[in-house]
Design a protein around this motif. Sequence first.
Motif, mmCIF file in Angstrom:
data_model
loop_
_atom_site.group_PDB
_atom_site.id
_atom_site.type_symbol
_atom_site.label_atom_id
_atom_site.label_comp_id
_atom_site.label_asym_id
_atom_site.label_seq_id
_atom_site.Cartn_x
_atom_site.Cartn_y
_atom_site.Cartn_z
ATOM 1 N N ALA A 141 0.836 -1.210 0.000
ATOM 2 C CA ALA A 141 0.000 0.000 0.000
ATOM 3 C C ALA A 141 0.865 1.253 0.000
ATOM 4 N N ALA A 142 1.930 1.248 0.776
ATOM 5 C CA ALA A 142 2.817 2.419 0.833
ATOM 6 C C ALA A 142 3.473 2.664 -0.527
ATOM 7 N N GLU A 143 3.902 1.599 -1.188
ATOM 8 C CA GLU A 143 4.519 1.747 -2.506
ATOM 9 C C GLU A 143 3.514 2.290 -3.521
ATOM 10 N N LEU A 144 2.286 1.797 -3.444
ATOM 11 C CA LEU A 144 1.267 2.260 -4.383
ATOM 12 C C LEU A 144 0.852 3.697 -4.097
ATOM 13 N N SER A 178 -1.692 7.612 -13.511
ATOM 14 C CA SER A 178 -1.312 6.219 -13.736
ATOM 15 C C SER A 178 -2.474 5.263 -13.492
ATOM 16 N N ALA A 179 -3.063 4.802 -14.579
ATOM 17 C CA ALA A 179 -4.141 3.817 -14.460
ATOM 18 C C ALA A 179 -3.619 2.553 -13.782
ATOM 19 N N LEU A 180 -2.391 2.175 -14.108
ATOM 20 C CA LEU A 180 -1.801 0.968 -13.526
ATOM 21 C C LEU A 180 -1.717 1.062 -12.007
ATOM 22 N N ALA A 181 -1.258 2.184 -11.488
ATOM 23 C CA ALA A 181 -1.136 2.339 -10.038
ATOM 24 C C ALA A 181 -2.507 2.266 -9.366
ATOM 25 N N PHE A 182 -3.502 2.912 -9.958
ATOM 26 C CA PHE A 182 -4.846 2.861 -9.378
ATOM 27 C C PHE A 182 -5.417 1.444 -9.448
ATOM 28 N N ARG A 183 -5.177 0.742 -10.566
ATOM 29 C CA ARG A 183 -5.668 -0.646 -10.674
ATOM 30 C C ARG A 183 -5.014 -1.527 -9.620
ATOM 31 N N GLU A 184 -3.706 -1.394 -9.477
ATOM 32 C CA GLU A 184 -2.995 -2.211 -8.491
ATOM 33 C C GLU A 184 -3.498 -1.926 -7.079
ATOM 34 N N MET A 185 -3.768 -0.647 -6.790
ATOM 35 C CA MET A 185 -4.286 -0.300 -5.462
ATOM 36 C C MET A 185 -5.680 -0.901 -5.277
ATOM 37 N N PHE A 207 -10.904 2.774 -6.317
ATOM 38 C CA PHE A 207 -9.621 2.798 -7.026
ATOM 39 C C PHE A 207 -9.760 2.212 -8.430
ATOM 40 N N LEU A 208 -10.546 1.156 -8.566
ATOM 41 C CA LEU A 208 -10.720 0.555 -9.888
ATOM 42 C C LEU A 208 -11.473 1.503 -10.820
ATOM 43 N N THR A 209 -12.447 2.223 -10.274
ATOM 44 C CA THR A 209 -13.158 3.228 -11.075
ATOM 45 C C THR A 209 -12.192 4.297 -11.566
ATOM 46 N N ASP A 251 -8.700 -0.643 -20.016
ATOM 47 C CA ASP A 251 -8.060 -1.528 -19.034
ATOM 48 C C ASP A 251 -9.035 -2.624 -18.600
ATOM 49 N N ARG A 252 -8.940 -3.755 -19.271
ATOM 50 C CA ARG A 252 -9.864 -4.867 -18.985
ATOM 51 C C ARG A 252 -9.657 -5.450 -17.589
ATOM 52 N N ALA A 253 -8.426 -5.450 -17.110
ATOM 53 C CA ALA A 253 -8.160 -5.990 -15.761
ATOM 54 C C ALA A 253 -8.879 -5.155 -14.702
ATOM 55 N N ALA A 254 -8.914 -3.853 -14.880
ATOM 56 C CA ALA A 254 -9.601 -2.994 -13.922
ATOM 57 C C ALA A 254 -11.114 -3.145 -14.007
ATOM 58 N N GLN A 255 -11.597 -3.511 -15.188
ATOM 59 C CA GLN A 255 -13.031 -3.679 -15.388
ATOM 60 C C GLN A 255 -13.550 -4.981 -14.783
ATOM 61 N N GLY A 256 -12.645 -5.893 -14.483
ATOM 62 C CA GLY A 256 -13.043 -7.159 -13.882
ATOM 63 C C GLY A 256 -13.392 -8.117 -14.927
#
Length: 75
Positions: free
Chosen positions: A23-26, A36-43, A59-61, A70-75
């Motif tokens: 969490a701290a890294e993100l 960064s969509a990637l950082a928000f998705r990872e969080m 965060f995914l939104t 970003d299909r991974a964020a969409q589930g």
Amino acid sequence: THAPSHVFLARLAREDGDLNRAAAELQEAIRLDTGSALAFREMGQLQLQANRPDLAGRFLTRAIERDPSDRAAQG
């Protein structure tokens, strides 16, 4: 920016089961690059793993807002 490096470190921390460090890294990745969509998705995924579905959804939104493909964020 160094945001991708922090996302990578967060992934390693998650694999080690250190959710606090992840969490701290993100948080740092998001601070460095608020687009960064990637950082928000990872969080979001981290929050799901921590059993915080409401926070994960936020965060995914945000990830999808930054990268609608970003299909991974969409589930």
